[in-house]
Scaffold this motif. Structure first.
Motif, short mmCIF file in Angstrom:
data_model
loop_
_atom_site.label_atom_id
_atom_site.label_comp_id
_atom_site.label_asym_id
_atom_site.label_seq_id
_atom_site.Cartn_x
_atom_site.Cartn_y
_atom_site.Cartn_z
N ASP A 120 -0.38 -11.21 16.28
CA ASP A 120 -0.10 -12.85 17.23
C ASP A 120 -0.93 -13.36 17.74
O ASP A 120 -1.48 -12.50 19.11
N LYS A 121 -1.43 -14.47 18.34
CA LYS A 121 -1.83 -15.26 19.23
C LYS A 121 -1.07 -15.07 20.41
O LYS A 121 -0.02 -14.92 20.32
N VAL A 122 -1.40 -14.25 21.28
CA VAL A 122 -0.99 -14.69 22.75
C VAL A 122 -0.62 -15.03 24.26
O VAL A 122 -2.55 -15.32 24.48
N CYS A 123 -0.06 -16.06 24.67
CA CYS A 123 -0.48 -16.43 26.13
C CYS A 123 -0.09 -15.81 27.12
O CYS A 123 1.25 -15.51 26.52
N LEU A 124 0.28 -15.74 28.89
CA LEU A 124 0.83 -15.33 29.58
C LEU A 124 1.70 -16.56 30.44
O LEU A 124 -0.09 -17.40 30.75
N GLU A 125 2.61 -16.80 30.52
CA GLU A 125 3.03 -17.81 31.32
C GLU A 125 3.61 -17.42 32.50
O GLU A 125 4.41 -16.22 32.53
N ARG A 126 3.37 -18.14 33.77
CA ARG A 126 3.59 -17.52 35.22
C ARG A 126 4.19 -18.98 35.42
O ARG A 126 3.68 -20.14 35.88
N ALA A 127 5.95 -18.95 36.29
CA ALA A 127 6.50 -20.38 36.96
C ALA A 127 6.14 -21.27 35.65
O ALA A 127 5.55 -22.91 36.82
N GLY A 128 5.43 -21.31 34.34
CA GLY A 128 5.58 -22.91 33.84
C GLY A 128 4.22 -23.04 33.40
O GLY A 128 3.51 -23.99 32.67
N GLN A 129 3.25 -21.99 34.45
CA GLN A 129 2.11 -23.20 33.78
C GLN A 129 1.39 -20.98 32.91
O GLN A 129 1.49 -20.50 32.64
N ILE A 130 0.60 -21.25 32.01
CA ILE A 130 0.23 -20.93 31.56
C ILE A 130 -1.55 -20.27 32.02
O ILE A 130 -2.72 -20.90 32.72
N ILE A 131 -1.35 -18.95 32.16
CA ILE A 131 -2.89 -18.05 33.14
C ILE A 131 -3.16 -16.91 32.44
O ILE A 131 -5.10 -16.74 32.85
N GLY A 132 -2.89 -17.28 30.75
CA GLY A 132 -4.04 -16.41 30.71
C GLY A 132 -3.78 -16.40 28.19
O GLY A 132 -2.77 -16.87 28.51
N GLU A 133 -4.66 -16.48 27.76
CA GLU A 133 -5.13 -16.32 26.61
C GLU A 133 -5.55 -14.56 26.02
O GLU A 133 -6.80 -14.81 26.45
N THR A 134 -4.92 -14.64 25.58
CA THR A 134 -5.64 -13.35 25.18
C THR A 134 -4.39 -12.87 23.63
O THR A 134 -3.75 -13.51 22.84
N LYS A 135 -4.92 -11.11 23.33
CA LYS A 135 -4.51 -10.95 22.01
C LYS A 135 -3.92 -9.17 22.54
O LYS A 135 -4.34 -9.17 23.16
N LEU A 136 -3.36 -8.61 21.47
CA LEU A 136 -2.81 -7.27 21.42
C LEU A 136 -2.83 -6.39 20.69
O LEU A 136 -3.84 -6.89 19.72
N LYS A 137 -4.02 -5.90 22.11
CA LYS A 137 -5.03 -4.84 21.53
C LYS A 137 -3.90 -3.48 21.02
O LYS A 137 -4.12 -2.57 19.70
#
Length: 472
Positions: free
Chosen positions: A417-434
């Motif tokens: 999957d493509k994943v992103c990290l969310e903190r307090a309702g805001q996207i803080i980064g886009e990444t993938k699972l190694k």
């Protein structure tokens, strides 16, 4: 000595009410079918001869983005034909056109088009106009209303009769031997010829070789073409022509006069100034673009419709070139072109520099694309289908990376999957699972309620409480 000149008539009305089709029927040509998307993109100026009398027509776009074009058309014209579709009735741009007509104090008559349709209602339209205090004949006023059908040709001859009658009452006169005065209808830059200016003669006579000036822009009439593309030696009263020879692009709507006793010098290119400087925080919420168009009128229309979130880095009339690509790269901007073709060298450079170029032939499509891109900036997840969410509950140090210990709280998390990290309702980064592990075992998927360890690639800074969101 002053003499009667042909009337200059502007066709106005709501988009798709048949303005160009009526003109097409009058000219017995095929202009409407040549318009991209059947929408008039720029003012077209044409002259016809009917019963040995000439009439010059201006066809103005009906879309709301072209307000200035419509307003300019009314100011240049001696008479306005307001087109209203018999099935639709009075619409937003109809009301806007009426306002422009009233402000310019231009005489007008009404052509009710599409009367061949079964749902056509002439009385309904007259009633709608009466509510706006536009009183037509038979409804307490003297404004002429002509029912027509651009499809069958019904009422077209009556419309022409009324145009000539109204023009006769206005006593339009000018002096063919007098001082030259012409109105610029359009200005564009041709890739092979240079600046091309469309204008209409209001007084005097324009001759090949004349030195010209228009609001600080100078030129020489090297070539004069009539509305049928034929090269001519002179243009007479009320005649629409295209002139080659200006040093730069004069403003649309400017007056053209003879440059007597003045030196013709190179003129700075007309351009629209970029928007004001923005802070870094504001820039993060803006879409940065370089905008190029085929003509000043098109550029003006687009500028008047741009969302406030668009930041213009540079704009101008003419082809997209290598300099635009390099500027886009240095500024992190995208390039938008309207009614332009891309050369092979520009396409290759854009691919090499990884610069996106968007070209359009219909203004609706350009504005829609901008709105979608802005929405994406304002709300990055707007078009994402969320597959699963996991909350980070711990963090560990691995050999060369940080491991996020997490628990799936909804759906599932898959290693592909493509994943992103969310903190307090805001996207803080886009990444993938190694890497994805359950305890010490490699897994392909963690389902709802499962705890797992994950390594991100590229690495992103995370903390307890952040959400891992898998999406497609």
């Amino acid at each position: 000595m002053p003499q009667v000149r042909p009337p200059i008539v502007t066709i106005m009305g709501h988009v798709d009410h048949g303005k160009t089709s009526i003109l097409d029927k009058i000219r017995q040509s095929d202009v409407a079918s040549k318009e991209v998307g059947a929408i008039t993109q720029a003012i077209g100026a044409y002259q016809i001869t009917w019963k040995n009398k000439k009439i010059t027509f201006l066809d103005t776009p009906g879309h709301e983005a072209f307000l200035k074009m419509r307003s300019r058309g009314a100011q240049i014209a001696d008479l306005v034909v307001l087109v209203i579709a018999a099935n639709d009735g009075v619409m937003p741009q109809t009301k806007e056109s009426i306002k422009i007509i009233q402000e310019s104090k231009t005489p007008f008559l009404i052509a009710v088009n599409k009367i061949d349709l079964p749902e056509a209602s002439l009385d309904k339209i007259k009633g709608q106009l009466a509510e706006m205090e536009i009183l037509v004949e038979g409804y307490g006023g003297n404004i002429v209303t002509v029912p027509v059908s651009a499809k069958t040709g019904a009422g077209i001859e009556q419309l022409l009769e009324m145009i000539l009658l109204t023009a006769e009452m206005e006593e339009l006169k000018a002096d063919p031997q007098g001082e030259l005065e012409a109105d610029i209808v359009e200005a564009k830059k041709d890739q092979s010829c240079g600046p091309l200016v469309t204008l209409i003669i209001k007084n005097g006579t324009l001759k090949k070789g004349d030195l010209l000036m228009a609001q600080g822009v100078y030129g020489k009439a090297k070539l004069i073409r009539d509305d049928k593309g034929k090269s001519i030696d002179e243009a007479v009263l009320s005649q629409p022509v295209e002139v080659l020879g200006f040093e730069g692009l004069p403003p649309v709507g400017a007056k053209v006069k003879l440059a007597k006793g003045e030196t013709v010098t190179a003129t700075p290119k007309a351009s629209i100034q970029p928007t004001k400087e923005l802070s870094e925080e504001e820039k993060a919420k803006r879409l940065r673009i370089i905008l190029k168009a085929d003509s000043e009128g098109s550029l003006e229309a687009i500028f008047g419709s741009l969302p406030s979130e668009v930041e213009i880095i540079s704009s101008g009339v003419g082809e997209i070139n290598e300099s635009d690509i390099l500027l886009a790269k240095s500024c992190g901007a995208k390039i938008f072109g309207f009614n332009l073709r891309l050369s092979g060298s520009v396409k290759r450079l854009a691919e090499e520099e990884k610069i996106k170029i968007f070209t359009f032939q219909i203004i609706y499509d350009l504005l829609k694309q901008l709105e979608e891109m802005i929405l994406k900036i304002m709300e990055p997840t707007i078009d994402r289908n969320v597959l699963g969410k996991a909350e980070i509950i711990a963090e560990f140090e691995a050999k060369d990376a940080k491991v996020a210990g997490a628990k799936v709280v909804s759906g599932r998390i898959n290693r592909t999957d493509k994943v992103c990290l969310e903190r307090a309702g805001q996207i803080i980064g886009e990444t993938k699972l190694k890497s994805l592990k359950h305890q010490t075992r490699d897994i392909n998927q963690a389902d709802n309620g499962t705890e797992f360890g994950a390594i991100f690639d590229p690495a992103v800074k995370f903390q307890k409480g952040d959400l891992i969101i898998a999406w497609q």
